[in-house]
Design an enzyme around this catalytic site. Structure first.
Site, mmCIF file in Angstrom:
data_model
loop_
_atom_site.group_PDB
_atom_site.id
_atom_site.type_symbol
_atom_site.label_atom_id
_atom_site.label_comp_id
_atom_site.label_asym_id
_atom_site.label_seq_id
_atom_site.Cartn_x
_atom_site.Cartn_y
_atom_site.Cartn_z
ATOM 1 N N ASN A 10 0.869 -1.178 0.000
ATOM 2 C CA ASN A 10 0.000 0.000 0.000
ATOM 3 C C ASN A 10 0.906 1.228 0.000
ATOM 4 O OD1 ASN A 10 -1.835 2.034 0.446
ATOM 5 N ND2 ASN A 10 -2.356 1.420 2.539
ATOM 6 N N TRP A 11 0.999 1.868 -1.162
ATOM 7 C CA TRP A 11 1.909 3.019 -1.264
ATOM 8 C C TRP A 11 1.297 4.300 -0.701
ATOM 9 C CZ3 TRP A 11 5.430 3.205 -6.260
ATOM 10 C CH2 TRP A 11 6.294 2.102 -6.232
ATOM 11 N N LYS A 12 0.011 4.246 -0.357
ATOM 12 C CA LYS A 12 -0.671 5.432 0.207
ATOM 13 C C LYS A 12 -0.437 6.645 -0.694
ATOM 14 C CE LYS A 12 0.089 3.425 4.723
ATOM 15 N NZ LYS A 12 -0.084 3.575 6.144
ATOM 16 N N HIS A 94 -9.720 0.969 4.617
ATOM 17 C CA HIS A 94 -8.465 1.200 5.366
ATOM 18 C C HIS A 94 -8.746 2.182 6.506
ATOM 19 C CE1 HIS A 94 -4.391 2.447 6.316
ATOM 20 N NE2 HIS A 94 -3.956 1.380 5.658
ATOM 21 N N GLU A 96 -7.142 4.573 7.625
ATOM 22 C CA GLU A 96 -6.875 5.986 7.310
ATOM 23 C C GLU A 96 -8.059 6.602 6.572
ATOM 24 O OE1 GLU A 96 -3.044 5.471 5.466
ATOM 25 O OE2 GLU A 96 -2.154 5.017 7.425
ATOM 26 N N GLU A 164 -5.595 -5.113 10.411
ATOM 27 C CA GLU A 164 -4.626 -4.031 10.597
ATOM 28 C C GLU A 164 -4.952 -3.264 11.880
ATOM 29 O OE1 GLU A 164 -2.562 -2.923 6.720
ATOM 30 O OE2 GLU A 164 -4.256 -1.570 6.953
ATOM 31 N N GLY A 170 2.216 2.168 10.651
ATOM 32 C CA GLY A 170 3.192 3.247 10.521
ATOM 33 C C GLY A 170 3.882 3.632 11.816
ATOM 34 N N SER A 202 3.179 -2.252 10.298
ATOM 35 C CA SER A 202 4.616 -2.247 10.587
ATOM 36 C C SER A 202 5.321 -3.565 10.274
ATOM 37 C CB SER A 202 4.871 -1.826 12.042
ATOM 38 O OG SER A 202 4.436 -0.491 12.245
ATOM 39 N N GLY A 224 4.799 1.278 4.612
ATOM 40 C CA GLY A 224 6.123 1.897 4.455
ATOM 41 C C GLY A 224 7.165 0.990 3.815
HETATM 42 C C1 PEP Z 1 -0.973 0.101 5.954
HETATM 43 O O1 PEP Z 1 -1.158 1.300 5.904
HETATM 44 O O2 PEP Z 1 -1.778 -0.645 5.400
HETATM 45 C C2 PEP Z 1 0.210 -0.384 6.654
HETATM 46 C C3 PEP Z 1 0.201 -1.627 7.036
HETATM 47 O O3 PEP Z 1 1.212 0.502 6.877
HETATM 48 P P1 PEP Z 1 2.650 0.188 7.549
HETATM 49 O O4 PEP Z 1 3.153 -1.110 6.991
HETATM 50 O O5 PEP Z 1 3.505 1.356 7.169
HETATM 51 O O6 PEP Z 1 2.413 0.098 9.019
#
Ligand code: PEP
Length: 242
Positions: A10-12, A94, A96, A164, A170, A202, A224
């Site tokens: 997921n490049w967001k 998600h 976010e 998640e 993050g 993470s 990330g």
């Molecule tokens: C995500 O946003 O789906 C995610 C898992 O981010 P990260 O790996 O950066 O925690």
């Protein structure tokens, strides 16, 4: 036939044309047929990335879609547009988007229906906040999100579920393996048969082996660490070896 494992990046809101090179470097390492690899870049990169990755094992997905097929919805993107651009999957619900855009589970369910109508595979995200975990509500929260966000008709081919924990996204913090196993066992019971369950939050090259050894973890949704091919390919390799 759906591969049994999935590594999804997921490049967001990260990535410009120059970063297609990173996607090409990810595609340079093929983990074999049991491990599907997906990159979900920002909407501006879906078409060029899909084109750049044509003929490779890596597929491209969106990060959201609207519930309606078209119309007066400034700034939004329809599921058919994702398909047109070359996407095969779309991340929906998600945390976010639930937080930044006030998306409810009912909204997410409508978006999943729209995605299915266009033949997209929906990656449904569920997860508790830290306060909810501290209050002992984790299983109730993820179970309710699943029940309310996933419409009837989910199959192993059209749906993937990503657990998640909001507090792990993050932050560099992850649940214990016992905590992940508990939630995944719960989701395994509640989800339609064969639907793959990803862990997200993470994940990195250092913790990937341990996470992929947990029962009912069929892959990862990676934020990330998916932006750098050197890191994401290590995670993909760990998944392929699990
Ligand atoms: C995500 O946003 O789906 C995610 C898992 O981010 P990260 O790996 O950066 O925690």
């Amino acid at each position: 036939m759906t591969a049994s494992k999935l590594a999804a990046g997921n490049w967001k809101m990260n990535g410009r044309m120059v970063h297609l090179e990173e996607a090409m470097a990810i595609a340079a390492v093929n983990p074999g047929p049991q491990t599907e690899v997906l990159i979900c870049p920002p909407a501006t990169l879906i078409a060029p990335m899909a084109q750049a990755l044509t003929g490779t094992h890596v597929r491209v997905g969106g990060q959201d879609c609207h519930a309606r097929p078209k119309g007066a919805h400034t700034g939004d993107i329809a599921a058919a547009m994702l398909v047109d651009a070359g996407a095969s999957h779309v991340i929906l619900g998600h945390s976010e988007r639930r937080a930044d855009h006030g998306e409810t589970s009912a909204d997410v369910a409508a978006k999943i229906r729209a995605a299915w109508d266009q033949g997209l595979t929906a990656i449904l995200c569920v997860g508790e906040t830290e306060a909810q975990r501290d209050a002992g509500e984790t299983l109730h929260i993820v179970g309710a999100q699943l029940a309310q966000s996933l419409p009837d008709g989910a199959t192993a081919d059209n749906t993937v579920i990503a657990y998640e924990p909001v507090w792990a996204i993050g932050t560099g913090r992850t649940p214990t393996t016992t905590q992940i196993a508990e939630v995944h066992a719960h989701l395994h019971q509640a989800a339609p048969q064969g639907v793959r369950l990803l862990y997200g939050g993470s994940v990195n090259p250092t913790n990937a082996v341990q996470i992929f050894a947990i029962p009912d973890v069929n892959g990862a949704l990676v934020g990330g660490a998916s932006l750098k091919a050197a890191d994401f390919t290590q995670i993909i390799a760990a998944l392929a070896d699990a």
